[in-house]
Write a protein that holds these residues in place. Sequence first.
Motif, mmCIF file in Angstrom:
data_model
loop_
_atom_site.group_PDB
_atom_site.id
_atom_site.type_symbol
_atom_site.label_atom_id
_atom_site.label_comp_id
_atom_site.label_asym_id
_atom_site.label_seq_id
_atom_site.Cartn_x
_atom_site.Cartn_y
_atom_site.Cartn_z
ATOM 1 N N ILE A 1 0.852 -1.187 0.000
ATOM 2 C CA ILE A 1 0.000 0.000 0.000
ATOM 3 C C ILE A 1 0.888 1.237 0.000
ATOM 4 O O ILE A 1 1.681 1.448 0.925
ATOM 5 C CB ILE A 1 -0.926 0.032 1.235
ATOM 6 N N GLN A 2 0.773 2.039 -1.028
ATOM 7 C CA GLN A 2 1.533 3.280 -1.146
ATOM 8 C C GLN A 2 0.583 4.448 -0.856
ATOM 9 O O GLN A 2 -0.312 4.732 -1.634
ATOM 10 C CB GLN A 2 2.146 3.390 -2.534
ATOM 11 N N THR A 3 0.780 5.109 0.281
ATOM 12 C CA THR A 3 -0.112 6.207 0.680
ATOM 13 C C THR A 3 0.310 7.541 0.088
ATOM 14 O O THR A 3 -0.461 8.489 0.047
ATOM 15 C CB THR A 3 -0.149 6.352 2.204
ATOM 16 N N TRP A 4 1.575 7.637 -0.345
ATOM 17 C CA TRP A 4 2.221 8.872 -0.780
ATOM 18 C C TRP A 4 2.176 9.913 0.348
ATOM 19 O O TRP A 4 1.502 9.735 1.366
ATOM 20 C CB TRP A 4 1.635 9.408 -2.080
ATOM 21 N N HIS A 5 2.945 10.986 0.210
ATOM 22 C CA HIS A 5 3.083 11.951 1.298
ATOM 23 C C HIS A 5 2.609 13.343 0.893
ATOM 24 O O HIS A 5 2.779 14.298 1.655
ATOM 25 C CB HIS A 5 4.538 12.027 1.765
ATOM 26 N N GLY A 6 2.028 13.464 -0.291
ATOM 27 C CA GLY A 6 1.439 14.732 -0.701
ATOM 28 C C GLY A 6 0.005 14.488 -1.108
ATOM 29 O O GLY A 6 -0.424 13.346 -1.232
#
Length: 400
Positions: free
Chosen positions: A132-137
């Motif tokens: 799972i890649q939530t990203w930070h932006g």
Amino acid sequence: MISKIKKLAVKNEIFATIIYVCFKIYGGLFYIVFCVMDILPIKENKIVCCNMKGKRYGDNPKYITDALLKKTNNLDIVWLLNDLTDREVPENVRIVKYDFWHQIYELATAKVWIDSNAKQYGFRKRKSQLYIQTWHGSYGLKKVGADLGDKISKIDICNCKYNFKNTDIMLANSRRTSEIYNRAFGYRGQILENGSPRNDIFFQNSEDIKDKVNKYFEVNGKRIVLYAPTFRTDYRVSDLNLNYDILLQALSNRFGGEWVVLVRLHPNNLQDAKSFIQYTDKIINASEYDVMQELLVASDVLVTDYSSCMFDFVTNGKPCFLYASDIARYKEERDNYYELEDLPFPVATNEQELKEVITTFNADKYKKELNNLFEEVGLKETGHASEIAADYILKWMKEH
């Protein structure tokens, strides 16, 4: 060390090529060790989380962790961190050193991976694992991935393609964010478009968080302006400083009360936090405070430049001002999805302009323009993104 290497690579093309070759070799070694780890069984209740490559316990993975812990105590949740001390990590979360061997072992034997940044090139995910890649932006200002064109480094584009080819699920807080994932990252997988887990905090009672931040920084009930500039491609800090006396006086004149400024530099400039700013009882170093969202909730006003934190901060409609003294240079180096003047946030390119835009701030106009922006990007903040992500993970683990 990594930041210093990147600075050299930006300035020297030969050095950049050497670094790229080393990056590929290191990634190959990484992959080989992951393959060897295939002999180890996957632990069916194990989830490994990471944020900013081990720099902080925070961002979206933190809030998903919190939601999971509320639902069950039968999970082995691991957090990969560079610093194993002074972290506000729940007792039933296992902290592991973010280094070569520990990182590979924990990831290779976990059922689920949750990360807010691209992982090290060369990792190997088994078919029975979920990434799972939530990203930070969010829908952000700064261009990312392939949208940067020739402004993105060979290392970053290579790692970007590798990561998002292996990602199973991404989280988005808007239609615009999903479009960026598809276009800039070439991502074609499933997207949970239910908001950013880290922004659920803006829909909750904020008094406890405000008290916590007030006590931590000993601001004694004064009003807080958060100054949170992003990093520059060459990691320079010359464009990050400002006249804090002018800022604080302008805020007092426009909004009343006594103010302090919390200075929060980007993690890529963390090593510079004490090198060029003279801190006082009114100018406070907040760069090492782990949870950015708590600072946003506790602050009455935000001043930033190109950071996507502006879009998180205004979830509740609070005033945000942009102080960008290097607009032309930044646009040439990195480029943005928006022209600053097209956003709801008053823009200043020097300290006198900053004083002017604060003094003349029009709350009604600002609120109207914010609502227009939310409609334009198709904002989907629900206040339940953490819970939705946690439910998805638990359901997937049960079915797989």
